[in-house]
Write a protein that holds these residues in place. Structure first.
Motif, mmCIF file in Angstrom:
data_model
loop_
_atom_site.group_PDB
_atom_site.id
_atom_site.type_symbol
_atom_site.label_atom_id
_atom_site.label_comp_id
_atom_site.label_asym_id
_atom_site.label_seq_id
_atom_site.Cartn_x
_atom_site.Cartn_y
_atom_site.Cartn_z
ATOM 1 N N ALA A 90 -8.332 10.941 -15.465
ATOM 2 C CA ALA A 90 -8.265 9.511 -15.152
ATOM 3 C C ALA A 90 -7.291 9.259 -14.009
ATOM 4 C CB ALA A 90 -7.846 8.729 -16.398
ATOM 5 N N HIS A 91 -6.124 9.898 -14.081
ATOM 6 C CA HIS A 91 -5.120 9.731 -13.032
ATOM 7 C C HIS A 91 -5.652 10.226 -11.689
ATOM 8 C CE1 HIS A 91 -1.486 9.653 -16.016
ATOM 9 N NE2 HIS A 91 -2.495 8.904 -16.411
ATOM 10 N N LEU A 92 -6.304 11.397 -11.703
ATOM 11 C CA LEU A 92 -6.800 11.976 -10.459
ATOM 12 C C LEU A 92 -7.964 11.166 -9.882
ATOM 13 C CD1 LEU A 92 -6.595 15.783 -11.302
ATOM 14 C CD2 LEU A 92 -5.243 14.529 -9.612
ATOM 15 N N PHE A 99 -8.152 6.024 -4.144
ATOM 16 C CA PHE A 99 -7.184 5.350 -3.285
ATOM 17 C C PHE A 99 -6.897 6.150 -2.024
ATOM 18 C CE2 PHE A 99 -2.731 4.029 -2.301
ATOM 19 C CZ PHE A 99 -2.995 2.690 -2.056
ATOM 20 N N TYR A 100 -6.589 7.437 -2.200
ATOM 21 C CA TYR A 100 -6.196 8.253 -1.051
ATOM 22 C C TYR A 100 -7.378 8.581 -0.150
ATOM 23 C CZ TYR A 100 -1.368 9.053 -2.381
ATOM 24 O OH TYR A 100 -0.038 8.881 -2.654
ATOM 25 N N GLY A 141 0.814 -1.205 0.000
ATOM 26 C CA GLY A 141 0.000 0.000 0.000
ATOM 27 C C GLY A 141 0.852 1.261 0.000
ATOM 28 N N ALA A 142 1.911 1.277 0.804
ATOM 29 C CA ALA A 142 2.803 2.437 0.843
ATOM 30 C C ALA A 142 3.541 2.598 -0.492
ATOM 31 C CB ALA A 142 3.812 2.288 1.980
ATOM 32 N N THR A 143 3.964 1.472 -1.069
ATOM 33 C CA THR A 143 4.642 1.526 -2.364
ATOM 34 C C THR A 143 3.739 2.137 -3.423
ATOM 35 O OG1 THR A 143 5.943 -0.438 -1.813
ATOM 36 C CG2 THR A 143 5.816 0.158 -4.142
ATOM 37 N N GLU A 144 2.453 1.780 -3.391
ATOM 38 C CA GLU A 144 1.525 2.356 -4.368
ATOM 39 C C GLU A 144 1.403 3.863 -4.185
ATOM 40 O OE1 GLU A 144 -2.966 1.676 -6.159
ATOM 41 O OE2 GLU A 144 -1.886 0.064 -5.171
ATOM 42 N N CYS A 145 1.395 4.332 -2.948
ATOM 43 C CA CYS A 145 1.351 5.782 -2.700
ATOM 44 C C CYS A 145 2.536 6.479 -3.361
ATOM 45 C CB CYS A 145 1.356 6.066 -1.201
ATOM 46 S SG CYS A 145 -0.157 5.646 -0.328
ATOM 47 N N PHE A 146 3.739 5.937 -3.140
ATOM 48 C CA PHE A 146 4.940 6.561 -3.711
ATOM 49 C C PHE A 146 4.976 6.432 -5.229
ATOM 50 C CE2 PHE A 146 6.551 5.420 0.660
ATOM 51 C CZ PHE A 146 6.590 6.722 1.123
ATOM 52 N N LEU A 147 4.471 5.314 -5.750
ATOM 53 C CA LEU A 147 4.467 5.128 -7.195
ATOM 54 C C LEU A 147 3.493 6.087 -7.866
ATOM 55 C CD1 LEU A 147 5.722 3.368 -9.447
ATOM 56 C CD2 LEU A 147 3.728 1.875 -9.250
ATOM 57 N N LEU A 148 2.332 6.312 -7.257
ATOM 58 C CA LEU A 148 1.384 7.288 -7.803
ATOM 59 C C LEU A 148 1.992 8.687 -7.807
ATOM 60 C CD1 LEU A 148 -1.970 6.070 -6.197
ATOM 61 C CD2 LEU A 148 -1.308 5.905 -8.603
ATOM 62 N N ALA A 149 2.821 8.990 -6.802
ATOM 63 C CA ALA A 149 3.511 10.283 -6.781
ATOM 64 C C ALA A 149 4.522 10.377 -7.920
ATOM 65 C CB ALA A 149 4.209 10.481 -5.435
ATOM 66 N N ALA A 150 5.248 9.278 -8.173
ATOM 67 C CA ALA A 150 6.206 9.264 -9.283
ATOM 68 C C ALA A 150 5.487 9.432 -10.625
ATOM 69 C CB ALA A 150 6.998 7.952 -9.275
ATOM 70 N N LEU A 168 1.210 9.388 3.556
ATOM 71 C CA LEU A 168 0.110 9.967 2.790
ATOM 72 C C LEU A 168 0.341 11.435 2.464
ATOM 73 C CD1 LEU A 168 -2.927 8.290 4.592
ATOM 74 C CD2 LEU A 168 -2.025 7.755 2.331
ATOM 75 N N LEU A 169 0.857 12.205 3.427
ATOM 76 C CA LEU A 169 1.080 13.623 3.165
ATOM 77 C C LEU A 169 2.230 13.849 2.193
ATOM 78 C CD1 LEU A 169 0.559 15.436 6.606
ATOM 79 C CD2 LEU A 169 -0.989 15.289 4.642
ATOM 80 N N ALA A 170 3.325 13.090 2.341
ATOM 81 C CA ALA A 170 4.474 13.273 1.449
ATOM 82 C C ALA A 170 4.084 12.951 0.005
ATOM 83 C CB ALA A 170 5.636 12.389 1.896
ATOM 84 N N SER A 171 3.437 11.807 -0.205
ATOM 85 C CA SER A 171 3.080 11.407 -1.576
ATOM 86 C C SER A 171 1.961 12.284 -2.137
ATOM 87 C CB SER A 171 2.663 9.936 -1.603
ATOM 88 O OG SER A 171 1.628 9.678 -0.675
ATOM 89 N N SER A 172 0.959 12.608 -1.308
ATOM 90 C CA SER A 172 -0.144 13.436 -1.815
ATOM 91 C C SER A 172 0.307 14.867 -2.084
ATOM 92 C CB SER A 172 -1.327 13.425 -0.843
ATOM 93 O OG SER A 172 -0.950 13.928 0.421
ATOM 94 N N ALA A 173 1.320 15.354 -1.345
ATOM 95 C CA ALA A 173 1.843 16.697 -1.616
ATOM 96 C C ALA A 173 2.502 16.757 -2.992
ATOM 97 C CB ALA A 173 2.845 17.093 -0.534
ATOM 98 N N VAL A 174 3.286 15.710 -3.328
ATOM 99 C CA VAL A 174 3.901 15.649 -4.662
ATOM 100 C C VAL A 174 2.821 15.612 -5.735
ATOM 101 C CG1 VAL A 174 5.319 14.251 -6.209
ATOM 102 C CG2 VAL A 174 5.993 14.527 -3.809
ATOM 103 N N ILE A 175 1.781 14.818 -5.505
ATOM 104 C CA ILE A 175 0.691 14.704 -6.478
ATOM 105 C C ILE A 175 -0.040 16.031 -6.621
ATOM 106 C CG2 ILE A 175 -1.556 13.612 -6.886
ATOM 107 C CD1 ILE A 175 -0.368 11.088 -5.523
#
Length: 316
Positions: free
Chosen positions: A246-248, A254-255, A112-121, A211-218
């Motif tokens: 679509a991405h959002l 997810f978030y 789950g955490a990996t998916e958060c970071f991957l969505l940010a990438a 969640l905050l780190a990855s969602s901030a990048v997004i």
């Protein structure tokens, strides 16, 4: 930690309640979840296959999508097969060892955490592609893609280490019935006979940080994307907005559920509602992601047609 009760015995096995309220309809529910699971596997495997076979899709966006598809397959496979076994009463289907429970919790949190970071990438990739197209080749090279993907997996792997260590230090002296369909942190903490205050605080801070780190990048990436698109021609704007929407949508699904489930310090009052939300982000969302991200994409649909056409296989 508080002193353990006298004559306590460490629990060596947990029993999953699952969806106890639907026992009379367990066969229809079993078939429903099995269908969703098989469909999730099929569509994600199709994306991995078609990106690997079609040279037209050898681009960073599809490189990240294959990683996302791998994640979705693993993510659902950690919980769904065990849940299905519980529905049909397979021997041991509702029980899981203490070590197996902690392993399931580790894998689920890791993925789950990996998916958060991957969505940010992936959001960063879209930001560079739309906002700085002339520099895209240098900023998002194959080496950069590999490093971003590797960093996402590594950060995801490191995320559950401290929370799991603290969980392993807790005492479970009975009862051993987990009111959930997999070993999630909140229902396990409800069973512990130790002081779980530190564990809850660490879970809250780790979840919030991820969640905050990855969602901030997004948020920053798509904020810049929207600002850029508002200044381009309408035809290009519609096409780019369609892709970003679509991405959002994926990110929002997810978030939204993750923020509800994990950025809390206490077990929510409605266990049944928690289970419904858990089904949504752990089973339904992985099924929807390929449809939203890839299978509506004209390039992917064209590649699927070429990959599975009879002429294509004859040429091979």
């Amino acid at each position: 930690m508080q002193p353990y009760p006298r004559n306590w015995t460490q629990v060596t096995e947990f029993v999953m309640v699952g969806f106890a309220g639907v026992q009379e309809a367990r066969l229809p529910f079993f078939l429903l979840f099995l269908t969703v699971y098989l469909f999730t596997l099929a569509e994600n495997l199709a994306i991995i296959l078609v990106v690997g076979l079609d040279h037209r899709l050898r681009r960073p966006m599809y490189f990240f999508l294959t990683h996302l598809s791998c994640l979705e397959i693993l993510y659902t496979s950690v919980t769904v097969p065990k849940m299905l076994a519980g529905f049909i009463g397979v021997a041991g289907g509702k029980s899981i060892s203490y070590a197996g429970c902690l392993s399931q919790l580790f894998l689920f949190t890791f993925l789950g955490a990996t998916e958060c970071f991957l969505l940010a990438a992936m959001a960063y990739d879209r930001y560079v592609a739309i906002c700085m197209p002339l520099r895209y080749g240098s900023l998002v090279s194959w080496g950069t893609c590999a490093r971003l993907a590797a960093a996402s997996w590594l950060a995801g792997f490191l995320t559950p280490i401290l929370p799991l260590y603290l969980m392993s230090r807790l005492a479970f002296c009975g009862p051993n019935v987990v009111d959930h369909f997999f070993c999630d942190a909140a229902p396990l903490l409800a069973l512990s006979c130790s002081d779980v205050t530190l564990k809850e605080q660490v879970d809250f801070l780790v979840s919030l940080a991820v969640l905050l780190a990855s969602s901030a990048v997004i948020a920053v990436s798509y904020g810049n994307v929207v600002w850029t698109l508002l200044r381009v021609r309408s035809a290009e704007r519609r096409r780019a907005f369609s892709t970003c929407a679509a991405h959002l949508t994926v990110v929002g699904l997810f978030y939204g559920t993750l923020f509800f489930m994990y950025v809390r310090t206490r077990v929510a009052s409605s266990v049944s509602f928690n289970k419904v939300v858990s089904v949504f982000y752990s089973i339904v969302t992985p099924m929807l992601n390929p449809l939203i991200y890839s299978l509506r994409n004209k390039e992917v649909k064209g590649a699927l047609g070429r990959a599975f056409s009879l002429k294509s296989w004859k040429r091979r």
